[in-house]
Design a protein around this motif. Sequence first.
Motif, mmCIF file in Angstrom:
data_model
loop_
_atom_site.group_PDB
_atom_site.id
_atom_site.type_symbol
_atom_site.label_atom_id
_atom_site.label_comp_id
_atom_site.label_asym_id
_atom_site.label_seq_id
_atom_site.Cartn_x
_atom_site.Cartn_y
_atom_site.Cartn_z
ATOM 1 N N MET A 1 43.577 19.566 14.342
ATOM 2 C CA MET A 1 43.033 19.054 15.603
ATOM 3 C C MET A 1 41.715 19.735 15.934
ATOM 4 O O MET A 1 40.771 19.080 16.399
ATOM 5 N N LEU B 1 43.537 8.898 23.850
ATOM 6 C CA LEU B 1 44.200 9.871 24.722
ATOM 7 C C LEU B 1 43.200 10.499 25.686
ATOM 8 O O LEU B 1 43.464 10.613 26.891
ATOM 9 N N LEU B 2 42.036 10.891 25.176
ATOM 10 C CA LEU B 2 41.018 11.476 26.044
ATOM 11 C C LEU B 2 40.518 10.464 27.065
ATOM 12 O O LEU B 2 40.243 10.802 28.226
ATOM 13 N N ALA C 1 41.261 18.198 28.486
ATOM 14 C CA ALA C 1 42.451 18.729 27.812
ATOM 15 C C ALA C 1 42.087 19.921 26.951
ATOM 16 O O ALA C 1 40.954 20.046 26.468
ATOM 17 N N GLU D 1 47.119 21.251 23.969
ATOM 18 C CA GLU D 1 47.677 20.058 24.591
ATOM 19 C C GLU D 1 47.513 18.847 23.692
ATOM 20 O O GLU D 1 48.442 18.049 23.499
ATOM 21 N N LEU D 2 46.306 18.698 23.143
ATOM 22 C CA LEU D 2 46.020 17.541 22.302
ATOM 23 C C LEU D 2 46.820 17.589 21.007
ATOM 24 O O LEU D 2 47.353 16.567 20.559
ATOM 25 N N LEU E 1 38.218 17.762 16.500
ATOM 26 C CA LEU E 1 37.483 17.889 17.753
ATOM 27 C C LEU E 1 36.055 18.369 17.519
ATOM 28 O O LEU E 1 35.106 17.867 18.142
ATOM 29 N N LEU F 1 43.236 10.066 19.232
ATOM 30 C CA LEU F 1 42.640 11.142 20.023
ATOM 31 C C LEU F 1 41.673 10.596 21.057
ATOM 32 O O LEU F 1 41.716 10.980 22.239
ATOM 33 N N ARG G 1 42.951 10.149 29.925
ATOM 34 C CA ARG G 1 42.946 11.313 30.822
ATOM 35 C C ARG G 1 41.770 11.280 31.791
ATOM 36 O O ARG G 1 41.798 11.942 32.830
ATOM 37 N N GLU H 1 50.448 16.694 21.925
ATOM 38 C CA GLU H 1 50.617 15.302 22.327
ATOM 39 C C GLU H 1 50.556 14.355 21.135
ATOM 40 O O GLU H 1 51.314 13.381 21.058
#
Length: 276
Positions: free
Chosen positions: A61, A36-37, A45, A49-50, A65, A33, A40, A53
Amino acid sequence: MPESGTGRGAGTGVRRADAGVRGVKSALRTVALLELLAERADRPARLDELAEELDVPRSSMYQLLRTLTDCGWVRTDTTGSLYGIGIRTLLTGTSYLDGDARVRAIRPYLDEASDALGETIHLARLDGPHVVYLATRESHEYPRTISRVGRRVPAHAGALGKALLAERPESELPLAEGALTARTQRTHTDRAALLADLRRVRERGYAIDREETVTGIAGFGFALRCDVPAVDAISCSVPVARLTDEHQDRVVSVMREIRTKVEALLSPASGAPDWR
């Protein structure tokens, strides 16, 4: 019904330390995670989306988060619907650089090269199929390109990466599976062409990137043979519009001299950690 795993992990920087050790799912999911962030950058996001993905249930998720937001590793907007990388990641990245004696030792030589050439000078490290910028000295003659510290670039797509790939046997190149990605129209996307280029790098002793990473910019990369195989490299970037034969010769001469000085300085230190 069991939860889905983080299928994307294998395609990011997430790595298993030992093949025989089972990864901890929550840790792998957290790292995937954050990576990925980070990729970006300025594109926040949404939760859905997260979750999609990373192939993680939406509820899981959300919990992840919220935990990372409370700890400062992830940030959210005032509506609580957008997520981005948090400030704690900056502190960790800074600690990595501050704790790296090699980076500290090389910085004065980057200054020396910058003063001598008036061009942008980089130090980068190989990270799987990418190189990561560890230090940069910017030219005042042309605008910033992509050279900020922490930026990851495919190793096949520029002088820094090609200089390091050329230090390895062709059978051991850390290239991602599948087609090679293009950064510009000049990036090598064909493996045979890349391998031919790497053979030329070995012959001349340094790598040349002619607009393969950034349109309008040429690069000259030099592996620092302080390790076998080398993991760090330095480079000089020059706008092609003012890259004369004479200036290229000057760049190569100065950068070779800088490499020699760095390699003489950074012989293996007794008692220093042998990072892998």
